[in-house]
Design a protein around this motif. Structure first.
Motif, PDB file in Angstrom:
ATOM      1  N   ARG A   1      14.300  10.033   0.931  1.00  0.00           N
ATOM      2  CA  ARG A   1      14.428  10.184   2.327  1.00  0.00           C
ATOM      3  C   ARG A   1      13.628  11.630   2.662  1.00  0.00           C
ATOM      4  NH1 ARG A   1      20.267  10.204   5.046  1.00  0.00           N
ATOM      5  NH2 ARG A   1      20.759   9.072   2.853  1.00  0.00           N
ATOM      6  N   SER A   2      13.434  12.375   1.691  1.00  0.00           N
ATOM      7  CA  SER A   2      12.773  13.600   2.001  1.00  0.00           C
ATOM      8  C   SER A   2      11.222  13.281   2.511  1.00  0.00           C
ATOM      9  CB  SER A   2      12.887  14.716   1.020  1.00  0.00           C
ATOM     10  OG  SER A   2      12.191  13.941  -0.283  1.00  0.00           O
ATOM     11  N   LEU A   3      10.651  12.145   2.025  1.00  0.00           N
ATOM     12  CA  LEU A   3       9.287  11.905   2.279  1.00  0.00           C
ATOM     13  C   LEU A   3       9.280  11.545   3.832  1.00  0.00           C
ATOM     14  CD1 LEU A   3       6.443  11.036   1.228  1.00  0.00           C
ATOM     15  CD2 LEU A   3       7.094   8.850   1.024  1.00  0.00           C
ATOM     16  N   ALA A   4       8.556  12.741   4.427  1.00  0.00           N
ATOM     17  CA  ALA A   4       8.637  12.816   5.844  1.00  0.00           C
ATOM     18  C   ALA A   4       8.009  11.730   6.613  1.00  0.00           C
ATOM     19  CB  ALA A   4       8.021  14.228   6.248  1.00  0.00           C
ATOM     20  N   ALA A   5       6.695  11.092   6.104  1.00  0.00           N
ATOM     21  CA  ALA A   5       6.145   9.759   6.842  1.00  0.00           C
ATOM     22  C   ALA A   5       6.819   8.838   7.086  1.00  0.00           C
ATOM     23  CB  ALA A   5       4.996   9.804   5.994  1.00  0.00           C
ATOM     24  N   GLY A   6       7.910   8.579   5.744  1.00  0.00           N
ATOM     25  CA  GLY A   6       8.609   7.333   5.818  1.00  0.00           C
ATOM     26  C   GLY A   6       9.313   7.097   4.506  1.00  0.00           C
ATOM     27  N   HIS A   7       9.979   6.007   4.378  1.00  0.00           N
ATOM     28  CA  HIS A   7      10.590   5.891   3.118  1.00  0.00           C
ATOM     29  C   HIS A   7      11.222   4.283   2.851  1.00  0.00           C
ATOM     30  CE1 HIS A   7      12.732   8.897   5.528  1.00  0.00           C
ATOM     31  NE2 HIS A   7      13.736   7.764   5.692  1.00  0.00           N
ATOM     32  N   VAL A   8      11.477   3.986   1.701  1.00  0.00           N
ATOM     33  CA  VAL A   8      11.916   2.802   1.602  1.00  0.00           C
ATOM     34  C   VAL A   8      13.486   2.659   1.749  1.00  0.00           C
ATOM     35  CG1 VAL A   8      12.608   0.928  -0.097  1.00  0.00           C
ATOM     36  CG2 VAL A   8      10.289   1.965   0.166  1.00  0.00           C
ATOM     37  N   THR A   9      13.968   1.718   2.197  1.00  0.00           N
ATOM     38  CA  THR A   9      15.456   1.547   2.746  1.00  0.00           C
ATOM     39  C   THR A   9      15.948   0.120   2.220  1.00  0.00           C
ATOM     40  OG1 THR A   9      15.071   0.601   4.973  1.00  0.00           O
ATOM     41  CG2 THR A   9      15.375   3.068   4.852  1.00  0.00           C
ATOM     42  N   GLY A  10      17.250  -0.136   1.964  1.00  0.00           N
ATOM     43  CA  GLY A  10      17.689  -1.386   1.709  1.00  0.00           C
ATOM     44  C   GLY A  10      18.607  -2.008   2.576  1.00  0.00           C
TER      45      GLY A  10
ATOM     46  N   ASP B   1      16.982   5.699  -5.581  1.00  0.00           N
ATOM     47  CA  ASP B   1      17.274   4.460  -6.169  1.00  0.00           C
ATOM     48  C   ASP B   1      16.089   3.485  -6.061  1.00  0.00           C
ATOM     49  OD1 ASP B   1      18.180   2.417  -7.698  1.00  0.00           O
ATOM     50  OD2 ASP B   1      20.231   2.562  -6.921  1.00  0.00           O
ATOM     51  N   SER B   2      15.475   3.178  -7.078  1.00  0.00           N
ATOM     52  CA  SER B   2      14.378   2.216  -7.056  1.00  0.00           C
ATOM     53  C   SER B   2      14.855   0.345  -7.065  1.00  0.00           C
ATOM     54  CB  SER B   2      13.290   2.517  -8.038  1.00  0.00           C
ATOM     55  OG  SER B   2      13.688   2.356  -9.434  1.00  0.00           O
ATOM     56  N   ASP B   3      16.144   0.572  -7.376  1.00  0.00           N
ATOM     57  CA  ASP B   3      16.811  -0.913  -7.346  1.00  0.00           C
ATOM     58  C   ASP B   3      17.091  -1.092  -5.966  1.00  0.00           C
ATOM     59  OD1 ASP B   3      18.228  -3.272  -7.678  1.00  0.00           O
ATOM     60  OD2 ASP B   3      19.184  -2.483  -9.446  1.00  0.00           O
ATOM     61  N   VAL B   4      16.434  -1.627  -5.074  1.00  0.00           N
ATOM     62  CA  VAL B   4      16.613  -1.512  -3.591  1.00  0.00           C
ATOM     63  C   VAL B   4      17.694  -2.823  -3.441  1.00  0.00           C
ATOM     64  CG1 VAL B   4      15.632  -2.033  -1.426  1.00  0.00           C
ATOM     65  CG2 VAL B   4      14.008  -1.052  -3.104  1.00  0.00           C
TER      66      VAL B   4
ATOM     67  N   ASP C   1       0.919  -1.214   0.025  1.00  0.00           N
ATOM     68  CA  ASP C   1      -0.102  -0.081   0.054  1.00  0.00           C
ATOM     69  C   ASP C   1       0.870   1.255  -0.011  1.00  0.00           C
ATOM     70  OD1 ASP C   1      -2.268  -1.500  -0.077  1.00  0.00           O
ATOM     71  OD2 ASP C   1      -2.556  -1.301   2.223  1.00  0.00           O
ATOM     72  N   PHE C   2       1.823   1.205   0.850  1.00  0.00           N
ATOM     73  CA  PHE C   2       2.846   2.235   1.037  1.00  0.00           C
ATOM     74  C   PHE C   2       3.397   2.681  -0.299  1.00  0.00           C
ATOM     75  CE2 PHE C   2       6.989   4.339   1.709  1.00  0.00           C
ATOM     76  CZ  PHE C   2       6.791   5.257   2.283  1.00  0.00           C
ATOM     77  N   VAL C   3       3.963   1.630  -1.065  1.00  0.00           N
ATOM     78  CA  VAL C   3       4.858   1.659  -2.257  1.00  0.00           C
ATOM     79  C   VAL C   3       3.861   2.081  -3.452  1.00  0.00           C
ATOM     80  CG1 VAL C   3       6.213   0.472  -4.134  1.00  0.00           C
ATOM     81  CG2 VAL C   3       6.990   0.337  -1.625  1.00  0.00           C
ATOM     82  N   ALA C   4       2.878   1.527  -3.259  1.00  0.00           N
ATOM     83  CA  ALA C   4       2.024   1.939  -4.642  1.00  0.00           C
ATOM     84  C   ALA C   4       1.269   3.302  -4.661  1.00  0.00           C
ATOM     85  CB  ALA C   4       0.614   0.833  -4.508  1.00  0.00           C
ATOM     86  N   SER C   5       1.178   3.764  -3.227  1.00  0.00           N
ATOM     87  CA  SER C   5       0.312   5.121  -3.146  1.00  0.00           C
ATOM     88  C   SER C   5       1.337   6.234  -3.061  1.00  0.00           C
ATOM     89  CB  SER C   5      -0.519   5.227  -1.786  1.00  0.00           C
ATOM     90  OG  SER C   5       0.315   5.036  -0.647  1.00  0.00           O
ATOM     91  N   GLU C   6       2.730   6.004  -2.660  1.00  0.00           N
ATOM     92  CA  GLU C   6       3.465   7.130  -2.467  1.00  0.00           C
ATOM     93  C   GLU C   6       4.789   7.009  -3.636  1.00  0.00           C
ATOM     94  OE1 GLU C   6       3.651   9.673  -0.537  1.00  0.00           O
ATOM     95  OE2 GLU C   6       2.258   8.591   0.991  1.00  0.00           O
ATOM     96  N   SER C   7       4.499   8.072  -4.691  1.00  0.00           N
ATOM     97  CA  SER C   7       5.427   8.045  -5.659  1.00  0.00           C
ATOM     98  C   SER C   7       6.860   8.455  -5.476  1.00  0.00           C
ATOM     99  CB  SER C   7       4.896   9.070  -6.820  1.00  0.00           C
ATOM    100  OG  SER C   7       4.792  10.438  -6.389  1.00  0.00           O
ATOM    101  N   ASP C   8       7.181   8.928  -4.225  1.00  0.00           N
ATOM    102  CA  ASP C   8       8.305   9.419  -3.660  1.00  0.00           C
ATOM    103  C   ASP C   8       8.837   8.372  -2.501  1.00  0.00           C
ATOM    104  OD1 ASP C   8       8.496  11.515  -5.359  1.00  0.00           O
ATOM    105  OD2 ASP C   8       7.577  12.885  -3.827  1.00  0.00           O
ATOM    106  N   CYS C   9       8.491   7.124  -2.624  1.00  0.00           N
ATOM    107  CA  CYS C   9       8.678   6.351  -1.671  1.00  0.00           C
ATOM    108  C   CYS C   9      10.279   5.918  -1.385  1.00  0.00           C
ATOM    109  CB  CYS C   9       7.827   4.897  -1.550  1.00  0.00           C
ATOM    110  SG  CYS C   9       8.425   3.899  -3.117  1.00  0.00           S
ATOM    111  N   PHE C  10      10.949   6.416  -2.401  1.00  0.00           N
ATOM    112  CA  PHE C  10      12.406   6.043  -2.499  1.00  0.00           C
ATOM    113  C   PHE C  10      13.107   7.065  -1.534  1.00  0.00           C
ATOM    114  CE2 PHE C  10      10.881   3.009  -5.812  1.00  0.00           C
ATOM    115  CZ  PHE C  10      10.946   2.081  -5.282  1.00  0.00           C
TER     116      PHE C  10
END
Length: 181
Positions: free
Chosen positions: A40-49, A82-85, A29-38
């Motif tokens: 760090r500036s997305l304040a609610a959260g972000h993808v990490t590898g 980077d979307s290549d996690v 749900d997070f990745v599908a709804s947040e185009s900026d999920c990758f």
């Protein structure tokens, strides 16, 4: 869509780990709804590898005593766009350990975790949507402690619980028993 590869990996992970359906659903749900999920500036959260790095024989894992969080953890960091996690996890493994030679073990995602990161300086509390890959060190295993760590250590899998009682760490130890040849 730059998120499609990760969404495909998450779908495959969901099929292999139905017991983690709630976490996977939140992640998707997070990745599908947040185009900026990758970002760090997305304040609610972000993808990490992250990289759960095991020794060549699979009996030890390389852990970092994280400088900012003051806990023993796997190596990893921010995607920073980077979307290549998997590439993110490999880059972080190299940067944080000084090791250069790794091979992914198995296909796709090894583990997922969503966890809060405490507020620090100007950064509010936020969530890390952590995608973890199982890597095997294939070359020299003499590590270098970076400024992001207090220490690094090769830890026998059976001894991880002495350093961390976090469920996500113990879950990865259990999964190692199932995935390593």
């Amino acid at each position: 869509m730059h998120r499609q590869s990760l969404l495909d990996q998450l779908t495959a992970y969901a099929a292999k780990h139905p017991e983690e359906a709630e976490t996977v659903s939140q992640f998707i749900d997070f990745v599908a709804s947040e185009s900026d999920c990758f970002e760090r500036s997305l304040a609610a959260g972000h993808v990490t590898g992250s990289a759960w790095i095991v020794s060549a024989d699979g009996t030890q894992v390389l852990l970092t005593h994280h400088a900012k969080l003051d806990r023993w953890l796997q190596l990893g960091g921010h995607a920073d766009g980077d979307s290549d996690v998997l590439a993110v996890a490999l880059k972080e493994a190299c940067e944080e350990s000084g090791l250069k030679d790794f091979e992914p073990v198995g296909e796709g995602i090894f583990d997922l975790d969503i966890h809060p990161i405490p507020a620090r300086k100007s950064d509010p509390e936020h969530l890390h949507y952590d995608v973890r890959y199982l890597l095997r060190a294939t070359g020299n295993t003499d590590y270098i402690v970076s400024d992001e760590s207090h220490d690094l250590r090769w830890v026998p899998l059976n001894d991880v619980a002495a350093l961390s009682n976090e469920e996500s760490m113990l879950r990865m130890v259990r999964k190692c028993g199932l995935r390593l040849p």
